[in-house]
Scaffold this motif. Sequence first.
Motif: not given
Length: 133
Positions: A8-22
């Motif tokens: 999603s590119k919705d700017p109103n969504i507040i992130p709860e976390g991040i995703a990282v790639t190993f």
Amino acid sequence: MITEDGYSKDPNIIPEGIAVTFGKDMINEQGGLKTFLAGFTWDMQQEGGYWMHKMKNRPQYDIAIVYIIIANRLAYKCFYGDHHKFNTPGYSADGVQKLIDWPGIILAGPLTKCPFKRTLKGFQGFRYTTKLF
């Protein structure tokens, strides 16, 4: 931003976390996928277990969860410790031993395995997420 339903590119969504790639290179340096996963999961399940993961940029939002992507699959979640500059012993180009600075994040246990299979393409750095599981 990665959401439960996709992206999603919705700017109103507040992130709860991040995703990282190993990355594949890091995993291969650790002895391959099976060996890496055995060591990584064992480290993270220990009392006070943590993992230092290279990551250049600090998240701008206050996050608590880190989702881990391994081999193009959402694999685990753990807790975000902090963004930090680490010092690792190494060698300069002329063979002199020195401390090498590298930025990264601290991933803290307990480690939770993803209860379902979800394919996610790998990327450099991180992506913000909503709650994925």
